[in-house]
Design an enzyme around this catalytic site. Sequence first.
Site: not given
Lengths: 134, 525
Positions: B81, B168, B192
């Site tokens: 990420k 996210s 997330s």
Amino acid sequence: MPSPLPRRPRADGAWHSTTEHDVSRSTTPSTAKPPAPTVVGREQVRQLARLARLELDEDELEPLGVDLGRILGYVQLLGEVDRADVEPFVQAPTARFDGRPDEVEPSLSLARALQGAPCASERGFEVPGTSRTT
Amino acid sequence: MSKLGGWASLPVLAARVARGEISAESLTEQALDRIARHDPTLGAFLHVAADQARECAHAIDAKRRRGAPLGALAGVPLAIKDVLCTADQPTTAASRMLAPRLDGRSGSVGAAWLPPYDATVIARLRAADAVLVGKTNLDELGMGSSTEHSAFGPTRNPWDHQRTPGGSSGGSAAAVAAGLVPGALGADTGGSVRQPAAFTGSVGLKPSYGRVSRHGLIAFASSLDQVGTLTDDVRGAALLLDVIAGPDPRDGTCAAKPAPALLAGCRDAELTGLRVGVPDEYFEAGIEPEVESAVRSAIDALGRLGAQLLPLRLPHTRFAVACYYVLATAEASSNLARFDGTRFGLRIDAGRGFSAGQRREPRAGTGDGAGAPAPGEPAALYEAMVCATRGRGFGVEVKRRILMGTFVLSEGYADAYYRRAQRLRTLLRQDFERAFADVDLLATPVSPTVAFPLGARTEDPLGMYLGDVYTVPASLAGLPAVSVPCGLGAESQLPVGLQLLAPPFEEARLLRAAHAYELARGALP
């Protein structure tokens, strides 16, 4: 901590255009109802943006105010269960690192530390108004 | 579903590389090929580090040929990420703030920020001989639940390209679910990792607060943020956490507790004697019937494995979203002060660097407060640069949260909002403490819905926040939690996640049970 918001309703009533009340009462103890801003006006968004050092375009103010009003309206829910006898949670007690020996270790070189800066000299970060570049 | 399949579990892949049955280079080429073919549609990656990945894989294979021992993730291609610092790959947090020359949705990272160091978790992956193939998309700075609030444009759900992968960590989840890579790191502040895992049919693990170092994780809300994992199965999550967990002298919030051997613990096929609590509040109004049905079936399966199922109450659950969006925004408004045009990324100098037609005076956020420096003074020039940079660099969701956080921390309002939320957080934690006096684990849904269509919630920020209702409580209490796929919604035919929660630092118990469930569930469609 940012500087204080105005303690009285603004003349244009922007902060509480649907729920008029004295914002100075928002410091009341936890048994009282929190203030209920359901609409956050343009001037108040402008004021928050100033505190947050966030330059906004004029056309951003109103939609942000509408969203903030809805979100703040929702979080009024917290007032339903608030108990003054409960300790505020600050940090998970089990998660503390015990520290490390106070020994000097290698650190970033100046060049590496400055590599991502938008503007730097051989001495450090440069910013407008306080450096030779301006 | 464009699931490609074909990846064995992470521990199996690493063992094959270590034994020389397959090369790190071939695994890396396989991942790069899949990314090249499928990512233009999905938009999971912001940056693909093909050259570095090939060099790294080559070095790992050479190491094996020399007879040197290989690490626990030998040759395994992983995605990261893009909120974790990588010294050899651009790091943007999907924000224009760190990608100053970002050109809209065309997606070129351009002259993005290159961090001066690796995050601790990245250094640990490298030391374990993983191959880092690239950085994945996210909601800007981790703020969102759909990966639509990315300055680079949205990621698409591999199961239905018109739907979000959640967020996210949507890029990492989509990359794993589509089979582009066998595993990825994400980060979880309020769900997330777990929610995108549920939306894409992956396993998403959020460790206990303090289990994993956050040195080099771009901070959103520091009392909540944790690095997590996205994998095809529970054993993959266990192996990744084995590698990244444990004390770090560079992170004072990382617990001194040594991490247990989690992969070794994933061997039970039954759960006799385990007490699993099922909280009523997680099945109340708002949950889609097909989600409830899939999750209840999964909980019944835990019962058939020998677990004792106990209904219980977590009475403060319904206040968790309000509590979270006060505390997380407050912390974000403080953490994001670092983006000031000085040390990294974007700078907009007042009077320079603006495109034509943009008005300079008056603008919100500049120089209208008491004690503000007079225009033209050095401090005023600096202040104007900071305000202009932040105004141009942050997207609308980040601005919304900064303003919200500024409000709840401001004098006259902090008592009514911030401190009230802190006390509520204590009550939420006490709910869990009482529950865990009677049960070993909790079983709940991850999200009240399956993956929603792109654009469905972007105009309704509060509606987006309310979808986090089942994930934020574990975050506020610092609990480890895992999302395990538990089938497809009967109507939508989209993945549904079962969430298991354990007391702090009981990841071993959590993953043991998740693994037993996964064995009993069998292969997914």
